[in-house]
Design a protein around this motif. Structure first.
Motif, PDB file in Angstrom:
ATOM      1  N   ALA A 279     -14.121  -1.027 -15.237  1.00 27.69           N
ATOM      2  CA  ALA A 279     -14.257   0.031 -14.234  1.00 27.69           C
ATOM      3  C   ALA A 279     -15.491  -0.190 -13.364  1.00 27.69           C
ATOM      4  N   PHE A 280     -16.595  -0.556 -14.005  1.00 25.77           N
ATOM      5  CA  PHE A 280     -17.834  -0.686 -13.248  1.00 25.77           C
ATOM      6  C   PHE A 280     -17.813  -1.901 -12.330  1.00 25.77           C
ATOM      7  N   ALA A 281     -17.332  -3.032 -12.870  1.00 28.74           N
ATOM      8  CA  ALA A 281     -17.283  -4.243 -12.051  1.00 28.74           C
ATOM      9  C   ALA A 281     -16.362  -4.038 -10.845  1.00 28.74           C
ATOM     10  N   LEU A 282     -15.166  -3.566 -11.116  1.00 25.87           N
ATOM     11  CA  LEU A 282     -14.195  -3.379 -10.042  1.00 25.87           C
ATOM     12  C   LEU A 282     -14.651  -2.279  -9.078  1.00 25.87           C
ATOM     13  N   GLY A 283     -15.182  -1.198  -9.623  1.00 22.94           N
ATOM     14  CA  GLY A 283     -15.651  -0.096  -8.781  1.00 22.94           C
ATOM     15  C   GLY A 283     -16.765  -0.534  -7.833  1.00 22.94           C
ATOM     16  N   SER A 284     -17.717  -1.320  -8.331  1.00 22.50           N
ATOM     17  CA  SER A 284     -18.808  -1.811  -7.479  1.00 22.50           C
ATOM     18  C   SER A 284     -18.254  -2.697  -6.387  1.00 22.50           C
ATOM     19  N   LEU A 285     -17.349  -3.603  -6.766  1.00 25.95           N
ATOM     20  CA  LEU A 285     -16.749  -4.505  -5.793  1.00 25.95           C
ATOM     21  C   LEU A 285     -16.061  -3.719  -4.686  1.00 25.95           C
ATOM     22  N   LEU A 286     -15.273  -2.714  -5.076  1.00 28.67           N
ATOM     23  CA  LEU A 286     -14.550  -1.922  -4.085  1.00 28.67           C
ATOM     24  C   LEU A 286     -15.511  -1.178  -3.169  1.00 28.67           C
ATOM     25  N   ALA A 287     -16.601  -0.648  -3.745  1.00 32.22           N
ATOM     26  CA  ALA A 287     -17.564   0.101  -2.933  1.00 32.22           C
ATOM     27  C   ALA A 287     -18.199  -0.815  -1.889  1.00 32.22           C
ATOM     28  N   VAL A 288     -18.614  -2.004  -2.326  1.00 30.33           N
ATOM     29  CA  VAL A 288     -19.255  -2.935  -1.386  1.00 30.33           C
ATOM     30  C   VAL A 288     -18.256  -3.396  -0.323  1.00 30.33           C
ATOM     31  N   LEU A 289     -16.995  -3.658  -0.749  1.00 32.51           N
ATOM     32  CA  LEU A 289     -15.981  -4.089   0.218  1.00 32.51           C
ATOM     33  C   LEU A 289     -15.753  -3.024   1.278  1.00 32.51           C
ATOM     34  N   ARG A 290     -15.777  -1.760   0.871  1.00 41.35           N
ATOM     35  CA  ARG A 290     -15.566  -0.672   1.835  1.00 41.35           C
ATOM     36  C   ARG A 290     -16.669  -0.650   2.879  1.00 41.35           C
TER      37      ARG A 290
ATOM     38  N   ILE B 180     -13.765  -3.312   7.266  1.00 39.27           N
ATOM     39  CA  ILE B 180     -12.603  -4.031   7.791  1.00 39.27           C
ATOM     40  C   ILE B 180     -11.406  -3.114   7.620  1.00 39.27           C
ATOM     41  N   ARG B 181     -10.819  -2.705   8.763  1.00 35.90           N
ATOM     42  CA  ARG B 181      -9.775  -1.669   8.733  1.00 35.90           C
ATOM     43  C   ARG B 181      -8.677  -1.875   7.685  1.00 35.90           C
ATOM     44  N   PRO B 182      -7.908  -2.986   7.751  1.00 36.14           N
ATOM     45  CA  PRO B 182      -6.792  -3.115   6.799  1.00 36.14           C
ATOM     46  C   PRO B 182      -7.277  -3.102   5.346  1.00 36.14           C
ATOM     47  N   LEU B 183      -8.439  -3.704   5.100  1.00 41.05           N
ATOM     48  CA  LEU B 183      -8.969  -3.706   3.738  1.00 41.05           C
ATOM     49  C   LEU B 183      -9.301  -2.286   3.303  1.00 41.05           C
ATOM     50  N   ASN B 184      -9.880  -1.519   4.220  1.00 38.28           N
ATOM     51  CA  ASN B 184     -10.202  -0.124   3.904  1.00 38.28           C
ATOM     52  C   ASN B 184      -8.964   0.656   3.508  1.00 38.28           C
ATOM     53  N   TYR B 185      -7.872   0.452   4.245  1.00 39.17           N
ATOM     54  CA  TYR B 185      -6.650   1.201   3.933  1.00 39.17           C
ATOM     55  C   TYR B 185      -6.129   0.835   2.558  1.00 39.17           C
TER      56      TYR B 185
ATOM     57  N   MET C  85      -8.337   2.489   0.028  1.00 39.83           N
ATOM     58  CA  MET C  85      -8.097   3.937  -0.010  1.00 39.83           C
ATOM     59  C   MET C  85      -6.798   4.245  -0.742  1.00 39.83           C
ATOM     60  N   LEU C  86      -5.803   3.384  -0.533  1.00 39.57           N
ATOM     61  CA  LEU C  86      -4.522   3.588  -1.214  1.00 39.57           C
ATOM     62  C   LEU C  86      -4.690   3.407  -2.725  1.00 39.57           C
ATOM     63  N   TYR C  87      -5.406   2.370  -3.098  1.00 42.66           N
ATOM     64  CA  TYR C  87      -5.667   2.106  -4.515  1.00 42.66           C
ATOM     65  C   TYR C  87      -6.342   3.312  -5.161  1.00 42.66           C
ATOM     66  N   VAL C  88      -7.402   3.810  -4.464  1.00 40.35           N
ATOM     67  CA  VAL C  88      -8.158   4.937  -5.011  1.00 40.35           C
ATOM     68  C   VAL C  88      -7.267   6.171  -5.105  1.00 40.35           C
ATOM     69  N   ALA C  89      -6.500   6.463  -4.047  1.00 42.19           N
ATOM     70  CA  ALA C  89      -5.654   7.650  -4.048  1.00 42.19           C
ATOM     71  C   ALA C  89      -4.616   7.579  -5.156  1.00 42.19           C
ATOM     72  N   PHE C  90      -4.007   6.407  -5.326  1.00 45.08           N
ATOM     73  CA  PHE C  90      -2.980   6.268  -6.356  1.00 45.08           C
ATOM     74  C   PHE C  90      -3.575   6.496  -7.751  1.00 45.08           C
ATOM     75  N   HIS C  91      -4.732   5.900  -7.992  1.00 42.97           N
ATOM     76  CA  HIS C  91      -5.291   6.006  -9.333  1.00 42.97           C
ATOM     77  C   HIS C  91      -5.902   7.364  -9.618  1.00 42.97           C
ATOM     78  N   ARG C  92      -6.274   8.090  -8.564  1.00 44.50           N
ATOM     79  CA  ARG C  92      -6.861   9.406  -8.817  1.00 44.50           C
ATOM     80  C   ARG C  92      -5.819  10.518  -8.880  1.00 44.50           C
ATOM     81  N   ASN C  93      -4.703  10.363  -8.161  1.00 43.81           N
ATOM     82  CA  ASN C  93      -3.730  11.447  -8.100  1.00 43.81           C
ATOM     83  C   ASN C  93      -2.692  11.419  -9.205  1.00 43.81           C
ATOM     84  N   VAL C  94      -2.528  10.284  -9.838  1.00 46.58           N
ATOM     85  CA  VAL C  94      -1.544  10.174 -10.915  1.00 46.58           C
ATOM     86  C   VAL C  94      -2.281  10.379 -12.241  1.00 46.58           C
ATOM     87  N   PRO C  95      -1.702  11.183 -13.170  1.00 47.93           N
ATOM     88  CA  PRO C  95      -2.399  11.453 -14.427  1.00 47.93           C
ATOM     89  C   PRO C  95      -2.670  10.169 -15.212  1.00 47.93           C
ATOM     90  N   MET C  96      -3.775  10.165 -15.946  1.00 44.80           N
ATOM     91  CA  MET C  96      -4.153   9.005 -16.741  1.00 44.80           C
ATOM     92  C   MET C  96      -3.053   8.619 -17.722  1.00 44.80           C
TER      93      MET C  96
END
Lengths: 240, 230, 234
Positions: free
Chosen positions: C37-48, C52-57, C60-71
């Protein structure tokens, strides 16, 4: 040393700088003043491209700031002192001064340390090298900020309202440092409301209003006999 | 996946109703709504307890909140499964067990939101009320709570979204909510688990995106008053 | 209430070993999922931050999917869904460490990474603009400024929310019992069905969870205090 050629800048539709043409000579101490919204802070921030311009050229030491050369390289030769100091809170005072010269390979570590200590002595804070910015007063922080900018041995120093955020009793300690810099022949551009500083030290005063430089004159002339109505009103207002 | 959806949409929507208990998506949302609504008064009480200067209120409230923060929801559910029949004297259905666990669990989380909301109000509000001669409780009731509760509406709506996600744990004790319905579909089809569970995930995804959109609308209409959740 | 307490019944038949094994599994899952979680989360934060528009989308999709669907649904999706479409050779390799362990850890790690990346992003955005301006004014380039000035400060600010995420991650490992993994909760249920001493075993499991949760909360608070510096001018 600094040349503005037909410089214009917009924020969206709002014209912040209106066709600026002016020059700052080497060794000159320039004070830029004017009412709020006149564009004086914007002007100084375009010199090291903290704010972009849409038209015209700005040349620092002959090099076009908006041209092809390395911006970071150019910035390292221009010292910038902020109204809100912007010291790095997670580093102590010495580290604040040493970080850039060491990282950008201008000096080795021990040389940078000696240089940092010399600068701190010079601004009267040699005993605070180990302190963290949060432990210092505003005046002390701003003096450290000036030392940090000087650590890179810049050819020009830019001051953006350096004393505006300070309690009145601390303004003088900062102005004294700036005066000693001027006496050594540093090229300085200062946006400030401190008219006494302008009177004592400046070679030239630029009065700005609505994005234009309305008057350029030596301080004696400007304060005694301002040419324009707007300048006279400004001087009257700040004298209440 | 579209085929699975068109064949099974009724099961996923309402479970086995009317031939069984209400289930599926409707049960999920209903359970979340009911639990959160009942958790609300508990949240208010716990919040008041947490900020109380009387130890007799402070310690039990704090204990409950720390218990909830430290224990996984699923253990809460198992505890409820064990305790409720003993308390009531009768066996208790899965749905009631789930609701009971959620009510306490959400009550604790809501109490932290409400507590932040109360503490975010300027102290001057309480001072003004007391200066007028109102008692502590009266000031709370008439001045502080109405403002705090209003300010924390966006955070509480967000908590509703969390509750919707938490209802999925009903699956473990065979509560007929959405995840359970999807598992039933999977047991019928057997050869398409990836499609079934992706469909399940997408359903929650769409549902919660819509709910998040509603929360943002409410926030905007409230003038962007945002509160920090605990 | 008709119930006589008997903690002694928990001591025989290898039950203590089972509980400790479950606890060990829980802790292993926590650590591995956290690293992911920490490695991937840091990478995603720095990439954001690259903007870069398409990368941001995509992010954002990755984050939305993982946060809105129950664990739990993520765990089921990985364990039942993904495992079914993965080639047999990979599944055999995964089964060496246990399919339940692997897929549950991956699911929990990925979901938490979405929250971690958002917490880091908030922390980075909380740093005043003047810090970046000061660093760039000295001649540092963007990456140097991030590395030396912005990120160190952002990590310090993000300790409280990250402590919270760690705590949630630790609690979420209990969901793996839904797919049959014998972690702490799963071990508790096993012992319960064998001994019927529901209260006693639940009590032990609860105490263990609470103790570790409390430790995590205290550690986070200590860490936060230690790296704090005064940011306001006197």
């Amino acid at each position: 040393m600094i040349e503005f050629k037909n410089v214009s800048k917009w924020y969206g539709d709002y014209l912040a700088l209106d066709d600026i043409n002016a020059t700052v000579r080497q060794g000159e101490v320039l004070v830029v003043c004017g009412p709020s919204g006149s564009g004086k802070s914007t002007l100084i921030r375009t010199i090291n491209r903290l704010e972009p311009i849409q038209k015209g050229n700005i040349l620092v030491d002959g090099a076009d700031v908006y041209g092809g050369g390395s911006l970071d390289e150019m910035r390292s030769h221009i010292g910038f002192v902020f109204q809100s100091f912007n010291l790095f809170p997670h580093m102590n005072v010495r580290e604040n001064l040493m970080m850039a010269p060491v990282l950008l390979k201008r000096m080795g570590k021990s040389q940078a340390r000696d240089h940092a200590h010399a600068l701190l002595e010079r601004v009267g804070l040699g005993h605070k090298a180990d302190a963290y910015p949060g432990e210092l007063s505003g005046g002390q922080q701003q003096r450290v900020a000036i030392a940090r900018a000087l650590a890179m041995k810049p050819r020009i120093m830019l001051f953006d309202e350096p004393t505006s955020a300070l309690d009145p009793e601390m303004v003088n300690e900062v102005l004294l440092v700036m005066k000693s810099l001027a006496a050594e022949g540093m090229t300085m551009v200062c946006v400030t409301h401190e008219m006494n500083f302008a009177r004592d030290v400046a070679d030239t005063v630029w009065f700005m209003d609505a994005g234009r430089i309305v008057e350029q004159a030596p301080p004696e002339q400007f304060f005694a006999q301002a040419q324009t109505e707007r300048a006279r009103k400004f001087l009257a207002d700040i004298r209440h | 996946m579209l085929e699975i959806l068109s064949d099974n949409w009724l099961l996923l929507l309402v479970g086995q109703w009317p031939n069984g208990p209400m289930g599926g998506l409707v049960a999920t949302v209903g359970l979340a709504l009911a639990s959160l609504a009942l958790a609300f008064p508990i949240g208010v009480l716990l919040a008041l307890g947490r900020i109380s200067s009387h130890k007799i209120f402070y310690w039990p409230a704090t204990a409950v909140v720390y218990l909830v923060r430290g224990l996984p929801l699923i253990m809460f559910i198992f505890w409820a499964y064990f305790f409720l029949p003993l308390l009531i004297g009768n066996s208790v259905s899965g749905v009631v067990t789930m609701a009971a666990a959620l009510i306490i669990y959400e009550g604790a989380y809501l109490s932290e939101i409400i507590r932040s909301g109360i503490q975010a109000l300027p102290a001057g509000q309480m001072e003004a009320g007391r200066s007028l001669g109102l008692s502590h409780m009266q000031t709370m009731r008439k001045i502080v709570l109405p403002q705090a509760l209003y300010n924390t509406i966006p955070s509480m709506l967000s908590q509703f979204i969390s509750t919707v996600k938490e209802t999925s744990l009903g699956f473990v004790i065979s509560v007929h909510e959405l995840t359970f319905a999807a598992a039933q579909v999977n047991n019928m089809l057997l050869t398409k688990p990836f499609e079934v569970f992706t469909l399940l995930a997408l359903t929650y995804f769409v549902l919660n995106l819509i709910l998040t959109g509603i929360v943002k609308l409410v926030e905007a209409r409230m003038g962007g008053t945002r509160t920090v959740t605990a | 209430m008709n119930y006589t307490l008997d903690f002694g019944a928990l001591l025989g038949n290898g039950y203590p070993t089972l509980i400790l094994g479950g606890l060990a599994t829980t802790l292993q899952m926590t650590i591995l999922a956290w690293l992911l979680a920490f490695a991937l989360g840091s990478l995603l934060a720095v990439l954001r931050m690259l903007n870069i528009r398409p990368l941001n989308y995509l992010i954002m999709l990755y984050v939305a999917f993982h946060r809105n669907v129950p664990m739990l649904v993520h765990i089921l999706l990985w364990y039942f869904g993904v495992a079914a479409i993965v080639p047999a050779a990979i599944n055999d390799a995964i089964n060496v460490i246990g399919g339940e362990f692997f897929y549950a850890t991956v699911a929990i790690g990925l979901v938490t990474s979405a929250y971690v990346s958002e917490d880091l992003r908030s922390a980075i955005r909380a740093i005043p603009r003047g810090q970046m301006e000061a660093a760039r004014s000295l001649g540092l380039n963007y990456l140097q400024a991030m590395r030396k000035v912005i990120l160190p400060q952002a990590f310090k600010i993000s300790i409280p929310p990250l402590t919270n995420q760690t705590l949630l991650l630790f609690k979420n490992t209990s969901l793996a019992m839904a797919i049959g993994l014998i972690e702490l909760t799963g071990a508790g249920r096993e012992i319960e069905s064998a001994t019927f001493k529901t209260f006693e075993i639940y009590f032990v499991v609860t105490v263990l969870y609470l103790a570790i949760s409390l430790l995590l909360m205290l550690a986070g608070a200590r860490l936060s205090k230690r790296v704090a510096y005064v940011t306001k001018t006197r």
